[in-house]
Scaffold this motif. Structure first.
Motif, short mmCIF file in Angstrom:
data_model
loop_
_atom_site.label_atom_id
_atom_site.label_comp_id
_atom_site.label_asym_id
_atom_site.label_seq_id
_atom_site.Cartn_x
_atom_site.Cartn_y
_atom_site.Cartn_z
N PHE A 1 20.24 -3.91 -16.87
CA PHE A 1 21.33 -3.47 -15.99
C PHE A 1 20.82 -3.22 -14.57
O PHE A 1 21.44 -3.66 -13.59
CB PHE A 1 21.95 -2.20 -16.56
CG PHE A 1 23.18 -1.72 -15.83
CD1 PHE A 1 24.42 -2.23 -16.15
CD2 PHE A 1 23.09 -0.78 -14.82
CE1 PHE A 1 25.56 -1.80 -15.49
CE2 PHE A 1 24.20 -0.35 -14.14
CZ PHE A 1 25.46 -0.86 -14.48
N SER A 2 19.72 -2.52 -14.44
CA SER A 2 19.23 -2.12 -13.11
C SER A 2 18.73 -3.29 -12.28
O SER A 2 18.71 -3.23 -11.05
CB SER A 2 18.12 -1.07 -13.25
OG SER A 2 17.01 -1.61 -13.94
N SER B 1 19.98 -6.52 -12.57
CA SER B 1 20.95 -7.62 -12.58
C SER B 1 21.54 -7.86 -11.21
O SER B 1 21.59 -6.98 -10.35
CB SER B 1 22.07 -7.31 -13.58
OG SER B 1 22.68 -6.06 -13.28
N ARG C 1 25.16 -4.60 -10.45
CA ARG C 1 24.67 -4.15 -11.75
C ARG C 1 25.67 -4.38 -12.87
O ARG C 1 26.81 -3.94 -12.79
CB ARG C 1 24.26 -2.68 -11.67
CG ARG C 1 23.06 -2.46 -10.75
CD ARG C 1 22.64 -1.01 -10.72
NE ARG C 1 21.42 -0.84 -9.92
CZ ARG C 1 20.81 0.31 -9.74
NH1 ARG C 1 21.30 1.42 -10.30
NH2 ARG C 1 19.72 0.38 -9.01
N THR D 1 23.98 2.62 -17.79
CA THR D 1 24.48 2.40 -16.44
C THR D 1 24.05 3.46 -15.45
O THR D 1 24.10 3.25 -14.24
CB THR D 1 26.01 2.33 -16.43
OG1 THR D 1 26.54 3.59 -16.86
CG2 THR D 1 26.52 1.23 -17.35
#
Length: 594
Positions: free
Chosen positions: A55-56, A58, A62, A141
């Protein structure tokens, strides 16, 4: 005159990580016996560190996606209930076309008999909004606590031709968007979606570090594979995304989509300033209002109008020199006094008219052949989604912002970002053809539509006093381009003159493949919602006029300031691009002195 009623009508912004028009509801109460973890695949909650890293890192913003995230038997039961127990209704406006069911957030409010028919859907909903899964999403997230008392979810079926154009999901106190994909699991184990089939979730980067507007082209596409969930934080000016048209024959994109919200008053983690932190400064609505107005202003300003030396008015006869200019391009029939009188009478009655076979055959015939060659080269004559960037070369470049529009423009500056993939690379094979087509189209624009002779002809058939003009040559590529119903900032009456150049016009006539120009009541055009969106005015009773795409047809429309217009998204199933020469002429106010 095409004009709207004084009362403003609003249609809510579709709001999806895939989307539906839904109101959030108070959630069900969790019971001590409910085992949320059993609803997900074994080991899912042990992947927090891996997913947090995904996630971090991407891009373009994010997001994360998890394959095989749900218990297989549960999800198959959910799919079966969706297809056999839920009713889907076609929704279509300028920004979307898809089939939507009712609100899943209110399952607890259904009669007991109806609830017993949806056990898998209710179980999945309860699992998604369980404390365990909310904590899981919150950790991955880094978004902080999420509400357990507010659920927000619905189901959509995207059939062939269905789509949802760019939006950002910023409505109310939404914090995280999610989409669960449920295509047919029996076809290639649910992993049967290919690039040309469309239906992908498209993510857009910011135009630049200094801008909150989205770039013209997306840079990430995520296929809707079986038992996959995608989620991202809802961020103003960043979480722009769209759902690509479903183009594959027999393909159907079935999904559940929803949102996690900020904690509500009384819930753990609730803070009175949580929305201010999201927006980063000022009142909750401040940034969205600024951005909405800035985006509209960019569209409204457009090119500057070029004024005539004096208003073009009271033309009763065309001079020989005017006829010489016009005959080079126009069908001679429209220069005859009898035909001009008939056109004038029709326009006086309706404030609009469509003139077929407008260009003479010496111009129209070679144009037809040249434009067909270009479309064939670019893959615009099939049923597949072309890659973003297709056709962006030489004198043709894509323009946006896709918040309100995307199309190709002749002689536009090359400002579009480089997409994830591009179209045909053998552009040299079409260069000569495109150069000749561009030369002819530019001549029609500059020597005909921009000329004083054409203004005098327009005055002769409309009796409107024209004071200034602006215009361009556009190409709406199949599977890619559109404009939305957005106020253009005009304060006076306009005369729109649009020469549509869309081959195989019989295929465009019913509007199913889009490409039509639609005029709708836009109210006062001076309000934007707090989420930064511009309301879409396309309910049936707000439609004032629709003109289908056609070959070599001039559409003349007198338009009041309260009326907005749009070109409906051109489907991948279209027989080619919708090309046009689009001009606007300012009309002198009756109260103005000459």
């Amino acid at each position: 005159m095409v004009s709207g009623e004084p009362e403003k009508k609003r249609v809510a912004q579709p709001a999806d990580g895939d989307h539906g028009f839904v109101e959030t509801k108070k959630a069900r109460h969790e019971t001590a016996e409910f085992d949320a973890r059993a609803c997900f695949r074994p080991g899912l909650f042990d992947t927090v560190d891996e997913l947090t890293q995904q996630f971090s890192s991407s891009q373009p913003y994010r997001h994360a996606f998890i394959e095989k995230f749900c218990d297989e038997e549960l999800l198959r039961g959910v799919r079966s209930e969706m297809l056999t127990r839920l009713h889907f209704t076609l929704k279509e406006t300028d920004i979307l076309k898809y089939h939507q069911s009712g609100d899943l957030a209110n399952l607890d409010g259904l009669p007991e008999e109806e609830k017993r028919q949806l056990p898998h859907l209710q179980k999945l909903r309860d699992a998604i909004y369980s404390q365990e899964f909310r904590d899981f999403v919150s950790t991955v997230t880094g978004c902080g606590p999420l509400s357990g008392s507010r659920t927000d979810m619905s189901t959509n079926r995207y059939k062939q031709g269905d789509h949802l154009l760019l939006h950002d999901d910023v409505i109310g106190d939404r914090r995280v968007s999610y989409i669960i994909y449920l295509p047919d699991p029996e076809i290639n184990d649910g992993a049967s979606w290919h690039a040309a089939d469309g239906g992908h979730l498209e993510l857009y980067p910011r135009e630049s570090d200094a801008s909150w507007a989205p770039a013209v082209n997306p840079t990430k596409r995520i296929a809707p594979q079986w038992n996959q969930i995608v989620f991202f934080t809802v961020l103003p000016g960043q979480s722009h995304h769209s759902v690509e048209e479903v183009a594959g024959l027999g393909k159907e994109r079935l999904s559940i989509q929803g949102w996690f919200h900020f904690p509500q008053p009384g819930e753990p983690g609730y803070a009175t300033n949580q929305m201010q932190k999201l927006w980063a400064h000022g009142e909750v609505s401040t940034l969205s209002q600024i951005e909405a107005k800035a985006q509209r202003s960019a569209v409204q300003s457009g090119d500057a109008f070029a004024p005539y030396s004096s208003p073009v008015d009271d033309i009763t006869e065309l001079s020989d020199s005017d006829r010489t200019v016009l005959q080079k391009y126009m069908n001679a029939d429209y220069l005859g006094n009898e035909i001009m009188a008939q056109v004038a009478n029709k326009f006086a009655d309706d404030s609009s008219i469509q003139l077929a076979h407008f260009l003479n055959s010496a111009i129209a015939s070679p144009l037809a052949e040249l434009l067909a060659r270009i479309d064939e080269h670019d893959g615009m004559m099939g049923s597949h989604i072309p890659p973003h960037g297709t056709g962006e070369r030489n004198q043709w470049h894509a323009v946006g912002s896709p918040v309100v529009r995307r199309y190709m423009r002749l002689n536009a500056p090359a400002t579009a970002n480089t997409p994830e993939s591009t179209g045909p690379t053998d552009d040299g094979a079409v260069t000569d053809t495109e150069d000749e087509a561009s030369r002819l189209l530019a001549a029609v624009q500059e020597e005909l539509f921009d000329s004083g002779a054409f203004a005098r002809w327009l005055n002769r058939i409309t009796t409107l006093a024209l004071t200034a003009r602006r215009g361009m040559v556009r190409r709406f590529r199949s599977g890619l381009d559109y404009t939305l119903g957005t106020p253009d900032g005009s304060t006076g009456v306009m005369l729109d003159a649009t020469l549509a150049l869309a081959a195989s016009q019989e295929k465009w006539a019913d509007g199913v493949i889009g490409g039509y120009q639609c005029y709708v009541d836009g109210g006062d055009g001076d309000e934007a919602s707090n989420d930064g969106s511009v309301y879409r005015h396309t309910e049936e009773d707000g439609i004032l006029l629709t003109t289908p795409a056609a070959w070599n047809t001039l559409n003349l429309v007198m338009r009041e300031p309260s009326v907005v217009k749009f070109i409906k998204y051109v489907s991948a199933a279209s027989p080619g691009s919708r090309w046009d020469v689009a001009f606007e002429y300012k009309v002198q106010d009756d109260d103005d002195d000459d």
